[in-house]
Design an enzyme around this catalytic site. Sequence first.
Site, PDB file in Angstrom:
ATOM      1  CE  LYS A   1       2.485  -2.459  -4.347  1.00  0.00           C
ATOM      2  NZ  LYS A   1       2.146  -2.105  -2.955  1.00  0.00           N
ATOM      3  N   GLY A   2       0.275   1.758  -7.168  1.00  0.00           N
ATOM      4  CA  GLY A   2      -0.702   1.983  -8.236  1.00  0.00           C
ATOM      5  C   GLY A   2      -0.535   3.357  -8.859  1.00  0.00           C
ATOM      6  CE  LYS A   3       1.116  10.343  -7.654  1.00  0.00           C
ATOM      7  NZ  LYS A   3       1.049  11.640  -7.029  1.00  0.00           N
TER       8      LYS A   3
ATOM      9  CB  THR B   1      -9.700  -6.164   3.841  1.00  0.00           C
ATOM     10  OG1 THR B   1      -8.602  -5.388   4.310  1.00  0.00           O
ATOM     11  CG2 THR B   1      -9.185  -7.404   3.142  1.00  0.00           C
TER      12      THR B   1
ATOM     13  N   GLY C   1      -4.459  -4.265  -3.733  1.00  0.00           N
ATOM     14  CA  GLY C   1      -5.464  -3.235  -4.001  1.00  0.00           C
ATOM     15  C   GLY C   1      -4.708  -1.993  -4.430  1.00  0.00           C
ATOM     16  CG  HIS C   2      -2.133  -2.044  -6.998  1.00  0.00           C
ATOM     17  ND1 HIS C   2      -1.354  -2.719  -7.890  1.00  0.00           N
ATOM     18  CD2 HIS C   2      -1.788  -2.513  -5.771  1.00  0.00           C
ATOM     19  CE1 HIS C   2      -0.569  -3.566  -7.226  1.00  0.00           C
ATOM     20  NE2 HIS C   2      -0.828  -3.463  -5.942  1.00  0.00           N
TER      21      HIS C   2
ATOM     22  CB  SER D   1       3.713  11.005  -4.433  1.00  0.00           C
ATOM     23  OG  SER D   1       2.322  11.103  -4.526  1.00  0.00           O
TER      24      SER D   1
ATOM     25  CG  ASP E   1      -1.891  -1.157   1.207  1.00  0.00           C
ATOM     26  OD1 ASP E   1      -2.289  -1.589   0.114  1.00  0.00           O
ATOM     27  OD2 ASP E   1      -2.219  -1.650   2.302  1.00  0.00           O
TER      28      ASP E   1
ATOM     29  CD  GLN F   1       0.757  -8.876  -2.680  1.00  0.00           C
ATOM     30  OE1 GLN F   1       1.395  -9.432  -3.537  1.00  0.00           O
ATOM     31  NE2 GLN F   1      -0.520  -8.612  -2.841  1.00  0.00           N
TER      32      GLN F   1
ATOM     33  N   GLY G   1       0.216  13.996  -3.249  1.00  0.00           N
ATOM     34  CA  GLY G   1      -1.238  13.853  -3.325  1.00  0.00           C
ATOM     35  C   GLY G   1      -1.558  12.668  -4.211  1.00  0.00           C
TER      36      GLY G   1
ATOM     37  CE  LYS H   1      -1.425   7.965   1.429  1.00  0.00           C
ATOM     38  NZ  LYS H   1      -2.278   6.852   1.811  1.00  0.00           N
ATOM     39  CG  LEU H   2       6.639  15.122   1.905  1.00  0.00           C
ATOM     40  CD1 LEU H   2       7.495  14.329   2.888  1.00  0.00           C
ATOM     41  CD2 LEU H   2       7.547  15.902   0.948  1.00  0.00           C
TER      42      LEU H   2
END
Length: 430
Positions: free
Chosen positions: A17-19, A301, A41-42, A413, A14, A190, A415, A331-332
């Site tokens: 990675k998706g971003k 989940t 979950g991305h 990143s 989490d 993961q 945001g 997420k800075l």
Amino acid sequence: MAQTIIVVGGQWGDEGKGKIVDFLAEKADIVVRYAGGNNAGHTVIVGDKKFKFHLIPSGIVHENKLNIIGNGTVVDPEVLVSEIEDLERVGFKIDERRLVVSSSAHTILPKHREEDNPKKDVHARKIGTTGRGIGPCYRDKVARTGIRISEFIESDSEITRKIRPLVKDTCFIINEAIDQGKKVLFEGAQGTLLDIDHGTYPFVTSSNPTAGGALTGTGVGPTKIDSVIGVFKAYTTRVGAGPFPTELGTEDQTNAEGRWEDIEPVYKEALKEALEKANEGDEYFQGKYMRLMGKEYGTTTGRPRRTGWFDGVAARYAVMVNGMSAIAIMKLDVLQGLKKIKICKAYEVDGKITENFVLDTKKLWEVKPIYEEMPGWDGDISDARSLEDLPENAWNYLRRLEEISNAKIALVSVGPRRDQTIVIDDSVLF
Ligand code: GDP
Ligand code: IMO
Ligand code: MG
């Protein structure tokens, strides 16, 4: 410039990675998932639309890219079909030009799902699995009793008819593309500390999310890889059970707060209270502030994520076992408002100080993190688009993360959106 990039999670998943995959996919020709299944979950945000992918690679939102579900993954056919249908419902046309599944990937069967139920099975509960049948499916793969997708589609059903055209021998497709000079992005799921070999065993997943898994999980050799980008949050989170040296508050405290739907109605007041108490030095509320600011609730989940300070010892280990070329700090923006920010730079274990990650899980439960404290910053940084736009303290924090992690930062990143990304070093990117 790179032609092939592996994106790997540096922590317990989490990380965002998706971003990053979405950001890099703009220039890629192929995006390939190499490990895990729909335990992932991305989240990808495109304009005002939010997509949550579990199995399908995050590159699917881009046109004219081939997305591949590699041989190292485990595929739940029902989930695959429902994700395809979800995408088709919002206007995407999904066919074999856009999505391909490796014939050698293993199939998650209903019996795997039934077995992996944290409510009923004591083992699944102990680990805090996502309950998607991941562990039992990989177990059958290793025991050589599993069913590969190539075999699964031999039977006739509505599901196999839908999947059959997508199934191919993907290692040839990927290697031919690389030989032709096409850009290939390997999407990790993961994170390093959830790796079956290198993570906090047994509190791990059942595959190799680390960079080595991108090779075995796709059939591409190590000499073909140009760059490995490790993705880290500016702090740490973990969902599910297991040791977490820099955790703020306890797992029980986190779970007692409830899920997002419980918090949402009182979000504003809870956030204000958490910041006040955090800045009075209350550790549980420092963690709660990160959870609320970062909306740290599981994509798969809905569970609240445990939170803690950036663990530089674990990060250095992750940089090493993946051979990371550079890292992305995500997420800075979440840390804004905290008067003091801590970074763990060493562990105390058995009365001794060590800078190495502790591989003995029993000992890892007991390590005491040694922190360094830095001043935080006030004000919103989510509009920053270059390092110069960041407050000096945020800049200093990033510099210290680089030193302690022993890696160069390529991306920052601030945001969830694609444009909320600061590129520092593009030599390791496409
Ligand atoms: P993944 O599993 O590594 O792809 O990460 P997830 O999607 O499960 O969790 C990351 C969450 O953080 C998602 O909700 C993202 O939209 C969000 N996110 C990603 N980058 C940033 C960022 O820089 N700032 C904030 N505030 N949120 C972010
Ligand atoms: P992404 O790709 C965070 C965790 C589970 C549990 C352990 C084993 O979104 O980063 P499993 O169902 O795999 O047998 O569960 O691993 N876990 C994740 N945690 N992000 C993930 O994926 C995860 N995938 C599995 O919470 O502790
Ligand atoms: Mg996730």
